[in-house]
Write an enzyme that holds these catalytic residues in place. Sequence first.
Site, PDB file in Angstrom:
ATOM      1  CB  SER A 106      64.841  34.303 -40.456  1.00 51.72           C
ATOM      2  OG  SER A 106      64.605  33.601 -39.269  1.00 51.72           O
ATOM      3  CG  HIS A 117      66.697  37.583 -42.980  1.00 49.78           C
ATOM      4  ND1 HIS A 117      66.884  36.687 -44.008  1.00 49.78           N
ATOM      5  CD2 HIS A 117      66.800  36.870 -41.840  1.00 49.78           C
ATOM      6  CE1 HIS A 117      67.071  35.480 -43.511  1.00 49.78           C
ATOM      7  NE2 HIS A 117      67.027  35.561 -42.202  1.00 49.78           N
ATOM      8  CE  LYS A 148      70.734  34.329 -43.532  1.00 48.34           C
ATOM      9  NZ  LYS A 148      70.474  34.284 -42.103  1.00 48.34           N
TER      10      LYS A 148
HETATM   11  C1  LIG Z   1      70.912  33.308 -41.137  1.00 43.47           C
HETATM   12  C2  LIG Z   1      70.727  33.971 -39.811  1.00 43.47           C
HETATM   13  C3  LIG Z   1      71.744  33.962 -38.859  1.00 43.47           C
HETATM   14  C4  LIG Z   1      72.996  33.158 -39.044  1.00 43.47           C
HETATM   15  O1  LIG Z   1      73.876  33.760 -39.902  1.00 43.47           O
HETATM   16  P1  LIG Z   1      74.982  32.853 -40.612  1.00 43.47           P
HETATM   17  O2  LIG Z   1      75.993  33.790 -41.091  1.00 43.47           O
HETATM   18  O3  LIG Z   1      74.264  32.113 -41.690  1.00 43.47           O
HETATM   19  O4  LIG Z   1      75.504  31.916 -39.558  1.00 43.47           O
HETATM   20  C5  LIG Z   1      71.560  34.691 -37.710  1.00 43.47           C
HETATM   21  N1  LIG Z   1      70.411  35.357 -37.486  1.00 43.47           N
HETATM   22  C6  LIG Z   1      69.398  35.357 -38.365  1.00 43.47           C
HETATM   23  C7  LIG Z   1      68.153  36.124 -38.063  1.00 43.47           C
HETATM   24  C8  LIG Z   1      69.525  34.648 -39.545  1.00 43.47           C
HETATM   25  O5  LIG Z   1      68.513  34.614 -40.407  1.00 43.47           O
END
Ligand SMILES: *Cc1c(COP(=O)(O)O)cnc(C)c1O
Length: 385
Positions: free
Chosen positions: A179, A207, A239
């Site tokens: 991330s 992502h 996302k």
């Molecule tokens: C954003 C993210 C999460 C968390 O997901 P949410 O739905 O925002 O709680 C988990 N793993 C990774 C790699 C992330 O970037």
Amino acid sequence: MKHWQAELERRQQASLYRSRRVLDGPQGVNVTIDNKTYLSFCSNDYLGLANHPLVVEALQTGATRYGVGSGAAHLVTGHSTPHHLLEQELAEFTGRERALLFSTGYMANVGVISALAGRNDRIFADRLNHASLVDGALLSHAKLRRYRHSDTEQLRDWLQNDTANEPSTTLVVTDGIFSMDGDIAPLPKLNTLCTNSNAILMVDDAHGFGVLGEHGGGCCEHFSLHNDTVPVLVGTLGKALGTFGAFVAGSETLIEYLIQTARTYVYTTALPPAVAHATRTSLRLAREEPWRRDQLKQLVAYFRREAVHLPITLGDTQTPIQPLIVGDAQRAVTLAEQLKERGILIPAIRPPTVPNGSARLRITFSANHQLADVTRLLETLKELL
Ligand SMILES: *Cc1c(COP(=O)(O)O)cnc(C)c1O
């Protein structure tokens, strides 16, 4: 209380203090803060669906049909038709037998890892994994070891030699796209290692899902990996899909096991059914509009072609996450402030989110950005650096 205040002051002095910005209006390429408009390279809304008219409309229709709150956990009376249909569509899209919705990606990771591993098991995890994967491993009470970032040699060594306790389960856990660095995990190698040593590979593709692969299938599609090479796949919906929530995809047995045992699934209210309804629309758009992925590729290629001339270290990645490694936290904050004065928003990412000495500007692209937006970004960076 005194200790809290001292900690706040320490963070302030070390340029590690964080505060929130109040956005007025929807998420997007242009956002409004304090009546000013900024060009934003901050969000994970990669496909530009968070404010898509059809997704907004689906949320409204969903609310009219199903109300606002789900009112209960999935196992009580919180599981409704849009949840169920979305799960089926996610299973089909990822090529798995089943998918299971969670309220957030954080909860999915914590719930899945602590359900699949216990006291007598071991977890090998990439050192740069997302915090939720680390927390899930800690909560599981399994033996956790974190290998050097993407270092499959070290992992191989551990898988072969760290067998003292003869654990019943070995889980290997990795982000799909990391991330904060934007690079892609070496999934084909990880898969071979896991297969050879009977370990279970879990990939958190928060992502990559919707972004990588011709159809947006994520890391697995990117590497043309067969579905059972990643038996535990996590994707998030907040996302690239622009809504909210997360899912785990895998075999029938895995999903039934998680329904019975994942505590962050059992003991929490189901996400609003209207959100699931809206996500069905965004999943359809993600699949049927490949131009969004093509646009991202073009933006990234253009940015990288030009940014190599800047006196700053680029990340080694072609994904829509493009870090500019600054090093010092104070310098990263100053740069972010200077960009903001010039109408551009980019977050300064500092420890403990990233390792000490690797503070960075984390640029993310959205399919709604235009090449002219990237030109403006590059020219402003050139001026500041
Ligand atoms: C954003 C993210 C999460 C968390 O997901 P949410 O739905 O925002 O709680 C988990 N793993 C990774 C790699 C992330 O970037």
